[in-house]
Design a protein around this motif. Structure first.
Motif, PDB file in Angstrom:
ATOM      1  N   LEU A   1       2.105   3.255   2.200  1.00 23.14           N
ATOM      2  CA  LEU A   1       1.703   4.389   3.037  1.00 23.14           C
ATOM      3  C   LEU A   1       2.903   5.151   3.593  1.00 23.14           C
ATOM      4  O   LEU A   1       2.772   6.313   3.980  1.00 23.14           O
ATOM      5  CB  LEU A   1       0.820   3.902   4.188  1.00 23.14           C
TER       6      LEU A   1
ATOM      7  N   SER B   1       0.813  -1.217   0.000  1.00 27.39           N
ATOM      8  CA  SER B   1       0.000   0.000   0.000  1.00 27.39           C
ATOM      9  C   SER B   1       0.844   1.264   0.000  1.00 27.39           C
ATOM     10  O   SER B   1       0.328   2.358  -0.263  1.00 27.39           O
ATOM     11  CB  SER B   1      -0.931   0.008   1.220  1.00 27.39           C
TER      12      SER B   1
ATOM     13  N   THR C   1       5.378   0.219   4.101  1.00 23.87           N
ATOM     14  CA  THR C   1       4.097   0.485   4.745  1.00 23.87           C
ATOM     15  C   THR C   1       4.142  -0.083   6.149  1.00 23.87           C
ATOM     16  O   THR C   1       5.103  -0.769   6.523  1.00 23.87           O
ATOM     17  CB  THR C   1       2.934  -0.124   3.943  1.00 23.87           C
TER      18      THR C   1
END
Length: 428
Positions: free
Chosen positions: A323, A321, A371
């Motif tokens: 992030l 992801s 992430t």
């Protein structure tokens, strides 16, 4: 005359927000020849994506219904007015209006932006302490709610502060061809300022605009390459590197492959595997520029790859992801979907099984992701350990963006990356 950089930025925003084009790919396709124009283009596109919620909040009282393209143009103008101090307000308005061909729309855009400009100082003050955290931190509601669940207050505040601005740019010196000190001197002679990170081999933090570095001789002849701090920490934590065989899976553009090869004993054989054809092309171009021929590059889907040889070190930097890189890729804020995490975690676990099958007895398996979601980190490790009884966890990083601390592992945690190292069998 229509301002080409702003017109191009408008088009890229449409591609990213309405046609699902990745920011990195959109910027790679659009390369103005002038350094200043390239730097401005990157600043405009990233800035609008990073400040999207705040821009919409500021524009909402001034407009009712908008077609999406006009909304993106107003965001572009509003970003320059509210956040880009080096552009005079009147120039920001005029240059944005010039992007519009139709007279009626030009008048509308001009009126909205001039009204916004008249309240610039007031709006800036309100935005700094806006009561709505979604506006203050420019995040979609679902992502902000999940961050609050995953991160304790101190770590959450540290993370939100970090992603509010572009990250520093780091270089990895090609120490097979020049020392860090030599590259630093050559860059200074070309007007590019850097600071050495003495805790990481061959690491320089760029203190000048990236566009200037990309046009300098040091980059063009392959004495250094851009490589993020997280990636450099991931590879440095793999030391000491084995003398014989290393496998880098999901190698991307090959930055970590290069860093591993530079850290490894000479004569070590390193194989880099990447599925995406475009990434493989870029990896080969980068390695050619760096004059590195010793890395074997394979294009293959890991799930279809039958690895017959065994490696002393296998690094799996799995797709995730991302992030930890919202500061670098602000478009990822708007791509985040909670429901996608389960699929990402399952795919990562499948890749981890393939990676484990390639580790020699006594060898090491390193799993990293940029992430910190539980599904992609500790939950994956727990599932892997239930299956892989011949692997022993040696060390892992934290799973939250903690404040900086001493040591490479703590620094990696502060970037939001996750890293875990296993050893197979009874190797010491």
């Amino acid at each position: 005359m229509v301002p080409p950089t702003r017109l191009l930025a408008w088009r890229l925003l449409d591609d990213i927000l309405f046609r699902d084009t990745r920011l990195e790919l959109a910027l790679a396709r659009a390369r103005p020849s002038a350094q200043r124009e390239q730097a401005l283009l990157v600043e405009l596109v990233r800035g609008v994506l990073r400040c999207r919620v705040a821009l919409d909040w500021a524009l909402t009282p001034l407009v009712r219904r908008l077609d999406p393209r006009t909304q993106n143009l107003l965001r572009l103008g509003a970003y320059q007015i509210l956040f880009l101090d080096r552009t005079p307000v009147h120039a920001a308005v005029d240059l944005t209006v010039e992007c519009v061909a139709e007279t009626r729309e030009r008048r509308f855009v001009n009126a909205v932006l001039r009204s916004l400009a008249s309240r610039r100082d007031e709006l800036r003050t309100v935005l700094e302490a806006h009561p709505d955290p979604l506006v203050r931190h420019n995040l979609p509601a679902e992502l902000y709610a999940d961050l609050c669940d995953w991160l304790p207050p101190l770590q959450l505040a540290s993370y939100l502060e970090r992603i509010a601005s572009p990250p520093p740019v780091y270089l990895r010196v090609n120490t097979a061809r020049a020392t860090t000190a030599e590259v630093k001197v050559q860059l200074r002679a070309e007007g590019v300022s850097t600071e050495e990170d003495t805790s990481l081999p061959g690491c320089l933090r760029l203190c000048s605009p990236l566009a200037g570095y990309l046009h300098c001789r040091v980059h063009q002849v392959g004495l250094a390459t851009v490589l993020g701090l997280g990636s450099q920490l991931v590879t440095a934590l793999c030391e000491p590197l084995p003398p014989d065989r290393i496998l880098d899976l999901c190698a991307g553009k090959g930055g970590k492959s290069l860093a591993l090869w530079l850290l490894a004993p000479r004569g070590c054989h390193l194989t880099a595997v990447e599925r995406d054809r475009r990434q493989v092309v870029r990896m080969k171009e980068n390695l050619d520029r760096l004059q590195v021929q010793a890395i074997e590059v394979l294009q293959a889907d890991l799930l279809d790859l039958h690895i017959r040889e065994e490696y002393e070190l296998v690094l799996l930097d799995a797709p995730c992801s991302a992030l930890a890189e919202l500061d670098k890729y602000p478009d990822l804020r708007w791509r985040y979907r909670r429901k996608d995490l389960a699929g990402l975690g399952s795919a990562q676990l499948a890749l981890l099984r393939v990676a484990a099958s390639a580790v020699a007895p006594g060898g090491r398996l390193v799993y990293s992701v940029c992430t910190f979601t539980p599904r992609e980190t500790v939950e994956n490790l727990a599932a892997f350990e239930r299956e892989a009884h011949d692997f022993r966890l040696v060390m892992q990083s934290g799973v939250v963006a903690a404040p900086d601390g001493p040591g490479l592992l703590q620094r990696l945690t502060s970037t939001g990356f996750f890293w875990a190292c296993y050893r197979r069998g009874n190797g010491v």
